[in-house]
Structure formats: structure tokens, C-alpha cells
Write an enzyme that holds these catalytic residues in place. Structure first.
Site, PDB file in Angstrom:
ATOM      1  N   ASP A  84      41.865 -31.209  54.801  1.00  0.00           N
ATOM      2  CA  ASP A  84      40.661 -30.535  55.281  1.00  0.00           C
ATOM      3  C   ASP A  84      39.999 -31.221  56.470  1.00  0.00           C
ATOM      4  O   ASP A  84      39.495 -30.573  57.370  1.00  0.00           O
ATOM      5  CB  ASP A  84      39.636 -30.394  54.152  1.00  0.00           C
ATOM      6  CG  ASP A  84      39.033 -31.733  53.748  1.00  0.00           C
ATOM      7  OD1 ASP A  84      39.808 -32.637  53.353  1.00  0.00           O
ATOM      8  OD2 ASP A  84      37.807 -31.895  53.826  1.00  0.00           O
ATOM      9  N   ASP A  94      40.428 -36.985  55.529  1.00  0.00           N
ATOM     10  CA  ASP A  94      41.017 -37.573  54.326  1.00  0.00           C
ATOM     11  C   ASP A  94      42.388 -36.961  54.072  1.00  0.00           C
ATOM     12  O   ASP A  94      42.951 -36.281  54.924  1.00  0.00           O
ATOM     13  CB  ASP A  94      40.080 -37.380  53.130  1.00  0.00           C
ATOM     14  CG  ASP A  94      39.689 -35.918  52.938  1.00  0.00           C
ATOM     15  OD1 ASP A  94      40.483 -35.035  53.316  1.00  0.00           O
ATOM     16  OD2 ASP A  94      38.599 -35.652  52.406  1.00  0.00           O
ATOM     17  N   TYR A 104      33.087 -30.052  47.990  1.00  0.00           N
ATOM     18  CA  TYR A 104      33.024 -28.647  48.392  1.00  0.00           C
ATOM     19  C   TYR A 104      32.530 -27.797  47.233  1.00  0.00           C
ATOM     20  O   TYR A 104      33.193 -26.854  46.801  1.00  0.00           O
ATOM     21  CB  TYR A 104      34.389 -28.171  48.899  1.00  0.00           C
ATOM     22  CG  TYR A 104      34.777 -28.809  50.211  1.00  0.00           C
ATOM     23  CD1 TYR A 104      34.177 -28.414  51.401  1.00  0.00           C
ATOM     24  CD2 TYR A 104      35.725 -29.827  50.254  1.00  0.00           C
ATOM     25  CE1 TYR A 104      34.519 -29.005  52.609  1.00  0.00           C
ATOM     26  CE2 TYR A 104      36.082 -30.425  51.460  1.00  0.00           C
ATOM     27  CZ  TYR A 104      35.469 -30.010  52.630  1.00  0.00           C
ATOM     28  OH  TYR A 104      35.815 -30.605  53.824  1.00  0.00           O
ATOM     29  N   GLU A 147      33.437 -37.116  61.919  1.00  0.00           N
ATOM     30  CA  GLU A 147      34.602 -36.583  61.224  1.00  0.00           C
ATOM     31  C   GLU A 147      34.936 -35.170  61.696  1.00  0.00           C
ATOM     32  O   GLU A 147      34.067 -34.299  61.716  1.00  0.00           O
ATOM     33  CB  GLU A 147      34.379 -36.571  59.708  1.00  0.00           C
ATOM     34  CG  GLU A 147      35.620 -36.186  58.921  1.00  0.00           C
ATOM     35  CD  GLU A 147      35.463 -36.406  57.424  1.00  0.00           C
ATOM     36  OE1 GLU A 147      36.493 -36.439  56.728  1.00  0.00           O
ATOM     37  OE2 GLU A 147      34.315 -36.548  56.947  1.00  0.00           O
TER      38      GLU A 147
END
Length: 496
Positions: free
Chosen positions: A85, A88, A237, A474
Site C-alpha cells: 500500500d 511498508d 485502515y 510516505e
């Protein structure tokens, strides 16, 4: 006092040419506009850096290698493929499905402006949908929704190629429902089926058949996947907005893909009528309303009038000079919604601005926010302003797309980008080995994740370019997916 350099009559021309070509090299092909075509190419290329599974021979981001080749084995199924995603090494299907829906929507609306990049967009979509088909068909009455223990993964700083953490498999079922993740997965499959309808009809039919099956599951077994899976998806999430928005979104996409009246009847009786000023991987209400409003604006179908009104209520909450606006803007002009990864909201909302403007243009339609008249140009100008800011037209002159322009983030919060590749360092880095040498260092990342858009600046237009500051540094698939469509529109409108 130093001697001044003498300027000859030809020097102004030479200086102009030098300045002009410098702009071209830095991503500005003509005065005033970034090189949207270059940004489009890079925005799609980024997805290759997020791939999980066995990489194809045509892989262009060559510092990545095969990873996650045993994904699904703990459940005795094949769940290889798909995307990580963000920075990570976890596959979260909820945001991955939203990413796929947005890539597909962008390709459907702006594919004719993509030129040769449409094939790369289709490849990016297919990398996800091949995986989703596995997730939806591997086990009867079960939808797999993720691979990798997020808590364990986030305690490590290692390349995906070196993963030695548990590749736990997560799923929803009749007894553990997940209408949100199922509705979004159905939306992704249905939207993608339209992308492939002409170029690969057989694959398109498989996507649509799978979408119908997953949507039926979402409608029949109602419940939030956050409640069923708890710490496997929260706080990462969570479905904070509930699942009605995904049921509306999924049904809207199935309706567009099939014209089956049962989906129309379902979404009209769903009661998902909350006002909203956000659009993201979590909250799909605004996106569904814009999608459904198309029927009124483009096809003159009055059954969708209420969705058009809700879409315009959303636009009035976004436009800065609207009397009902609830959206803040930085001094530099960037839409600012939330402090953490703000650009995800900017790109998603920018997509809706661009696309609603496209629908309005089809019928030369305008609407009012109080006493403010809104035309398609109003929305397009705001969308362009947001894209231009991301590409470097901001107080810091910082492009928030990695590899675009001269000044872009060099220390992004991304494991694979920040650790030497297998080609340069074949020995594995263990779970803890990456932190001291590669996470906490101020050195630039050794691998450029071309096209990645990071979380972005703070509310004061500041950006520290600090790897440990994940809120701003990120990248994520869903940030990029939503900007592909607007970039394609701008690339087709402002030629280089």
C-alpha cells in the site's frame, strides 16, 4: 569592485534559450506549465515500485525484485501479486481496491488523452485485478482481504524481498462480514471490466462476473470489516465512515457496468445521504455521487437528479470562495484537509473536480454556490492549481512527486527505496538491521521511487524531507491513483 561581464547584443537571446531549456529539463516545457506528460508517465511508473509477487521481464523499476512469493500459503491458497500500500510490506486490500477503482475511472474518463501511457495504466490495473480475482475465487463464500501482519511488519525496516515476518492471511465471510471492503473490491472489478471491455473481452467478462459475485456478498452479509478483523486493519485502515458508502459506490459501479436495474433500485433505497466534504479510500460518498450525477449531466436522465444536487453540495464545500465552503487552503494555495498524508485528499478531490467539470462541459451546465456561479472552468482551474502545486508551483518550489523536477523529496518513508537493492547488496537485511543504517540516517534514499507522491507539506507549506516523518514523507498507491486522470487531462490540454 569587480569587473562586470560585458553583454553583447546576442546575449539576451542566448540567456533566454538557456533559461528555456533549463525549464524543459526541470519539468517545465513551456513557461507557466509543468510538464504534465512527464508527470503522467512517472505517476503510472510508480506502481511498478509497489508490486508484490514475481516481477515481469519488462519491469522498469529495476531495483525491485520478487517478493511475497508464498503469500496465501498459510491459508493453502495462492494470494501472490497485488500491491504494497505505501512504505511498508503489507497488502491491505481495502485501500488497494480503492486505488484500482480510481486508476480504472481515470482510464475510462481520460484514456484518450493518455496516448501510449494507456497500456501502462491498463497494466497497473491488471496487476491488482489479477490478485483480486484470486482473493474472490480461491475459497467459496470467502473474500480474502489482506496479507501480512501489519503490527509485526511495522516493527521492521527491511526490503520486501527480505521479508521474514508472518504473512498472515485475513478474510471476511458470512459470519465475519466486510461490506466495506467487499463493496470496494466489487467497484474495482466492475470499473476495471469496462477498461478491458474492448482490449480483452474475455478478461473483462471474468472481471464483471467476479464483481457481481463480490457485490452480492457485500449486500447480503452486512457489516464493517473493522469489526470483523479488528487489529488486523485498525488503526491502519479502519472503515471509519462505515460501510454504506462502499455499498453505494459498489452499486454505482455495477450499475454503470451492467445497466442492471437491481443495482439502481438498491442504491436508491440505501439511504446513504450524509453530507460530506472529503473523498478518500475510506469515504466514497462524494465519488459515488459524482459518478451517478453523470447520468443526469451527460445522459439527461432525471432519475439521478438528487445525486447531482449532492455532488454540487460537495463542490460548494470545496471551492474557496463559496459561502458554504468548509475547506481550508494554505497560504501557498494547497487544499488542506487533514494533517496526516494530506495529499491523498488533495489528489482524490482534484479528480472529482476535474471529472465533474468534464460532465458539466458535456451539457454546458453551470450551478451556483449561494451567489457564486460555478462553471466547468471554475472547477478545472482549481484542479489545475492543486496539480501545479504538487508538481512544484509552491512556496518551497518543491515537487512532491519523486523524480519530477529538480527539487523533490529525497528521504521518503519507504523501506524498499531507503535500503540498498538486492543487486547492490545481495545479502539479506534482517528485521531490525535497517533502522540504524537506513531509517534514521539523513542520507538520501539509494533507490529512486520514480513518480511517488508523498504525504506532502504541512498547513504552513513546510516540508522537512524527513524519513521518520511518515505523515508527510510516505508515498501511497491511493495518492497516485487519483492524480493519474487529472494529469492525463492536463497533458492533453497543455502540449509540450
Amino acid at each position: 569592485m569587480g569587473m562586470r561581464k560585458r553583454v553583447t547584443s546576442s546575449s539576451p537571446c542566448l540567456l533566454f534559450l538557456f533559461f528555456f531549456f533549463s525549464l524543459v529539463l526541470l519539468g517545465y516545457p513551456s513557461l507557466g506549465h509543468p510538464n504534465y506528460k512527464d508527470a503522467l508517465v512517472k505517476s503510472i511508473l510508480f506502481f511498478q515500485g509497489q508490486r508484490s509477487g514475481r516481477l515481469p521481464s519488462g519491469q522498469q523499476i529495476t531495483w525491485r525484485s520478487n517478493s511475497g512469493l508464498s503469500d496465501g500459503s498459510l491459508a493453502h491458497v495462492d494470494l501472490t501479486g497485488g500491491y504494497y500500500d505505501a512504505g511498508d510490506n503489507v497488502k491491505f486490500n481495502f485501500p488497494m481496491a480503492y486505488t484500482t477503482t480510481m486508476l480504472s475511472w481515470g482510464t475510462l474518463e481520460y484514456g484518450k488523452r493518455m496516448g501510449p501511457e494507456i497500456k501502462n495504466a491498463q497494466a497497473a490495473i491488471r496487476w491488482a485485478t489479477d490478485y483480486f480475482i484470486k482473493c474472490a475465487t480461491a475459497t467459496p463464500n470467502t473474500l480474502y482481504v489482506g496479507v501480512g501482519d501489519p503490527t509485526t511488519d511495522h516493527k521492521c525496516w527491511e526490503r520486501p524481498e527480505d521479508m521474514d515476518t508472518a504473512r498472515t492471511v485475513y478474510s471476511v465471510s458470512a459470519s465475519k462480514p466486510g461490506s466495506d471492503v467487499a463493496g470496494e473490491t466489487a467497484a474495482a472489478l466492475a470499473a476495471a471490466s469496462m477498461v478491458f471491455r474492448k482490449v480483452d473481452p474475455k478478461y473483462s467478462r471474468l472481471l464483471l462476473a467476479t464483481a457481481k459475485k463480490v457485490m452480492q456478498f457485500a449486500m447480503q452479509y452486512k457489516g464493517a470489516y473493522s469489526d470483523s478483523l479488528d487489529s488486523a486493519v485498525c488503526p491502519f485502515y479502519c472503515s471509519y465512515s462505515g460501510y454504506k458508502d462502499e455499498l453505494l459506490w459498489g452499486a454505482a459501479w455495477l450499475w454503470r457496468a451492467t445497466n442492471d436495474a437491481s443495482y439502481l433500485n438498491f442504491l436508491q433505497t440505501l439511504g446513504a445521504n450524509d453530507a460530506t466534504d472529503i473523498f478518500s479510500w475510506d469515504n466514497k460518498l462524494a465519488g459515488a455521487r459524482v459518478l451517478l450525477a453523470r447520468r443526469t449531466l451527460v445522459d439527461n436522465d432525471k432519475r439521478f437528479e438528487s445525486f447531482k444536487q449532492q455532488a454540487e453540495d460537495f463542490m460548494c464545500r470545496i471551492i474557496p470562495n463559496s459561502p458554504s465552503t468548509s475547506t481550508s487552503y494554505t497560504q501557498g494555495g494547497l487544499m488542506f484537509k487533514l494533517a496526516e498524508s494530506n495529499l491523498q485528499y488533495v489528489t482524490s478531490i482534484t479528480f472529482l473536480l476535474s471529472t465533474y467539470a468534464k460532465y458539466m462541459s458535456a451539457s454546458k451546465y453551470t450551478f451556483n454556490c449561494g451567489n457564486v456561479r460555478v462553471s466547468s472552468s471554475t472547477l478545472r482551474n482549481l484542479a489545475k492549481q492543486q496539480v501545479d502545486y504538487i508538481l512544484g508551483e509552491n512556496p518551497l518550489k518543491m515537487s512532491y512527486m519523486v523524480g519530477f523536477g529538480a527539487n523533490f523529496p529525497k528521504r521518503i518513508h519507504h523501506r524498499g527505496s531507503s535500503i540498498p537493492s538486492k543487486a547492490s547488496h545481495p545479502q539479506a537485511f534482517g528485521c531490525d538491521n535497517g533502522f540504524q543504517s537506513f531509517f534514521y540516517t539523513s542520507n538520501p534514499n539509494p533507490n529512486t521511487l520514480t513518480g511517488a507522491i508523498v504525504g506532502g507539506p504541512n498547513q504552513n507549506d513546510g516540508f522537512p524531507d524527513d524519513r521518520t516523518d511518515y505523515s508527510h514523507s510516505e508515498p501511497a498507491t491511493y495518492i497516485n491513483a487519483a492524480i493519474v486522470g487529472p494529469l492525463a487531462y492536463l497533458a492533453g490540454s497543455y502540449s509540450s
